[in-house]
Design a protein around this motif. Sequence first.
Motif, mmCIF file in Angstrom:
data_model
loop_
_atom_site.group_PDB
_atom_site.id
_atom_site.type_symbol
_atom_site.label_atom_id
_atom_site.label_comp_id
_atom_site.label_asym_id
_atom_site.label_seq_id
_atom_site.Cartn_x
_atom_site.Cartn_y
_atom_site.Cartn_z
ATOM 1 N N ALA A 79 38.960 44.184 15.186
ATOM 2 C CA ALA A 79 39.598 43.225 14.234
ATOM 3 C C ALA A 79 40.843 43.728 13.712
ATOM 4 N N LEU A 80 40.789 44.745 13.091
ATOM 5 C CA LEU A 80 41.869 45.102 12.283
ATOM 6 C C LEU A 80 42.966 45.561 13.314
ATOM 7 N N ALA A 81 42.881 46.220 14.523
ATOM 8 C CA ALA A 81 43.996 46.397 15.126
ATOM 9 C C ALA A 81 44.548 45.192 15.860
ATOM 10 N N CYS A 82 43.646 44.173 15.898
ATOM 11 C CA CYS A 82 44.351 42.869 16.598
ATOM 12 C C CYS A 82 45.198 42.222 15.564
ATOM 13 N N GLY A 83 44.882 42.582 14.214
ATOM 14 C CA GLY A 83 45.647 41.788 13.298
ATOM 15 C C GLY A 83 44.977 41.008 12.264
ATOM 16 N N ALA A 84 43.630 41.396 12.206
ATOM 17 C CA ALA A 84 42.956 40.890 11.188
ATOM 18 C C ALA A 84 43.348 40.911 9.750
ATOM 19 N N PRO A 85 43.242 40.025 8.942
ATOM 20 C CA PRO A 85 43.722 40.348 7.389
ATOM 21 C C PRO A 85 42.727 41.280 6.658
ATOM 22 N N LEU A 86 43.389 42.137 5.994
ATOM 23 C CA LEU A 86 42.436 43.165 5.287
ATOM 24 C C LEU A 86 41.604 42.366 4.350
ATOM 25 N N VAL A 87 42.232 41.622 3.326
ATOM 26 C CA VAL A 87 41.571 41.035 2.475
ATOM 27 C C VAL A 87 40.364 40.162 2.843
ATOM 28 N N GLY A 88 40.640 39.431 3.878
ATOM 29 C CA GLY A 88 39.752 38.549 4.630
ATOM 30 C C GLY A 88 38.640 39.467 5.174
ATOM 31 N N MET A 89 38.711 40.504 5.733
ATOM 32 C CA MET A 89 37.847 41.317 6.267
ATOM 33 C C MET A 89 36.770 42.293 5.204
ATOM 34 N N PHE A 90 37.534 42.421 4.273
ATOM 35 C CA PHE A 90 36.579 42.923 3.118
ATOM 36 C C PHE A 90 35.711 41.895 2.600
ATOM 37 N N ALA A 150 33.342 33.828 0.046
ATOM 38 C CA ALA A 150 33.831 32.719 0.432
ATOM 39 C C ALA A 150 35.138 32.656 1.352
ATOM 40 N N THR A 151 36.077 33.808 0.830
ATOM 41 C CA THR A 151 37.310 33.881 1.276
ATOM 42 C C THR A 151 37.418 34.929 2.366
ATOM 43 N N GLY A 152 36.075 35.203 2.915
ATOM 44 C CA GLY A 152 35.921 35.990 4.177
ATOM 45 C C GLY A 152 36.496 35.438 5.453
ATOM 46 N N VAL A 153 36.703 35.968 6.566
ATOM 47 C CA VAL A 153 37.416 35.447 7.685
ATOM 48 C C VAL A 153 36.450 34.377 8.460
ATOM 49 N N ASN A 154 35.119 34.429 7.954
ATOM 50 C CA ASN A 154 34.030 33.667 8.452
ATOM 51 C C ASN A 154 33.480 32.912 7.206
ATOM 52 N N LEU A 209 30.991 39.168 12.688
ATOM 53 C CA LEU A 209 32.334 38.413 12.367
ATOM 54 C C LEU A 209 33.227 38.355 13.771
ATOM 55 N N SER A 210 34.006 37.260 13.660
ATOM 56 C CA SER A 210 35.028 36.910 14.625
ATOM 57 C C SER A 210 36.330 36.751 13.760
ATOM 58 N N VAL A 211 37.304 36.707 14.487
ATOM 59 C CA VAL A 211 38.854 36.389 14.033
ATOM 60 C C VAL A 211 39.603 36.014 15.360
ATOM 61 N N PRO A 212 39.111 34.586 15.588
ATOM 62 C CA PRO A 212 39.812 34.179 16.918
ATOM 63 C C PRO A 212 41.257 33.814 16.823
ATOM 64 N N VAL A 264 43.494 35.650 15.763
ATOM 65 C CA VAL A 264 44.241 36.974 16.187
ATOM 66 C C VAL A 264 43.730 37.563 17.786
ATOM 67 N N GLY A 265 42.828 36.783 18.284
ATOM 68 C CA GLY A 265 42.230 37.247 19.538
ATOM 69 C C GLY A 265 40.965 37.969 19.848
ATOM 70 N N MET A 266 40.598 38.270 18.345
ATOM 71 C CA MET A 266 39.295 38.962 18.150
ATOM 72 C C MET A 266 38.131 37.760 18.181
ATOM 73 N N MET A 267 37.176 37.707 19.658
ATOM 74 C CA MET A 267 36.592 36.562 19.633
ATOM 75 C C MET A 267 34.923 36.666 19.219
ATOM 76 N N GLY A 268 34.866 37.961 18.561
ATOM 77 C CA GLY A 268 33.525 38.036 17.948
ATOM 78 C C GLY A 268 32.668 39.042 18.454
ATOM 79 N N GLU A 269 32.051 39.779 17.384
ATOM 80 C CA GLU A 269 31.217 40.831 17.870
ATOM 81 C C GLU A 269 29.764 40.348 18.327
ATOM 82 N N ASN A 270 29.268 41.113 19.067
ATOM 83 C CA ASN A 270 27.849 40.896 19.667
ATOM 84 C C ASN A 270 26.892 41.901 19.301
ATOM 85 N N SER A 271 25.817 41.479 18.573
ATOM 86 C CA SER A 271 24.818 42.647 18.326
ATOM 87 C C SER A 271 23.681 42.900 19.554
ATOM 88 N N ILE A 272 23.792 41.967 20.510
ATOM 89 C CA ILE A 272 22.992 42.346 21.740
ATOM 90 C C ILE A 272 23.764 43.284 22.676
#
Length: 324
Positions: free
Chosen positions: A77-88, A95-99, A108-111, A113-121
């Motif tokens: 997510a961070l390498a793709c450009g997700a905002p640090l504040v929103g990630m934290f 409420a201000t998180g990326v999701n 989490l997902s940050v579409p 910036v092209g990061m379409m979401g983690e998958n825990s399966i």
Amino acid sequence: MHVEAHEPDTEQLLAHLRSMVRIREFESEIHRLRREGTVVGSVHLCSGQEAIYAGAAAALDLPRDLVFPTYRGHGWALACGAPLVGMFAELMGRATGVNGGRGGSAYLSVPEVGMMGENSIVGAGAPIAVGAALASRYDGSGRVTVAAFGDGAVNQGSVHEAFNFAAVMKAPVVFIVENNHWSELTPITATTTSDRLFKRASSYGMPGVRIDGNDPEIVRRTVDHAVRNARAGEGPALIEAMTDRIVGHYIGDAQLYRAEGELDRALAAEPIGRIIAELHRNGVAEALINDTVDQVTASVQRASERAQSAPLADPSTVLEHLYA
């Protein structure tokens, strides 16, 4: 799959350094916040594997291209450009998180910036990435997708189905195996008769290669080559990026399964120290390297502090965004 070697560009190396330090410092701060209880829930850190994310993201046309990582996805997510504040804020349930604080660490997902979401399966992101790649044939986007997963996922049936379908359909997808030698707490050698996972690509008629996943320039060039081929209609590729995680599988993992000296060897080969040494060899001034690291570290700390001052997500809104 053969990729031509060439001398690295200093500006590109500095960009890799900034990206990797941002990820490492983020993960270190998350570790601290999880220990004190500010971050809650399951957290899987990617410290030591930063070169894969920095190098691969630098080869993609984001956000047109899409990335589908595993639950160890903060680095992507961070390498793709997700905002640090929103990630934290997301990992703190703010409420201000990326999701909006709903996804947390593992979902989490940050579409944007092209990061379409983690998958825990384990391995489940691979067929989803193939579907997105196949869709690019019909939407005119010219998109390439990346499916990233750990070495243990290569033994999952869904991953093999994704390999086979992608190869048959010549889907524009690049599969990246983050081989850190551990399938959670089990060595890959205990679960397969051959740990050279890239060789499985030949069974599906697609190219496969094993690379040094602790060198972001090697990762960038290899992913760039695979992405160009995929975009040109030549189909998928499998890249096995060899790396080490220098933390446990999860926060609190005592890592008693690691042999004596193994973690020390991983620390000696970790990517940030290596790229700093390479910058020194290229004649880059110590002061510039230190300033680069200090600036990124300070930005991560400021983002953490800002996120902690944000309001918590409101439980009364939990049913929002579930239905159109």
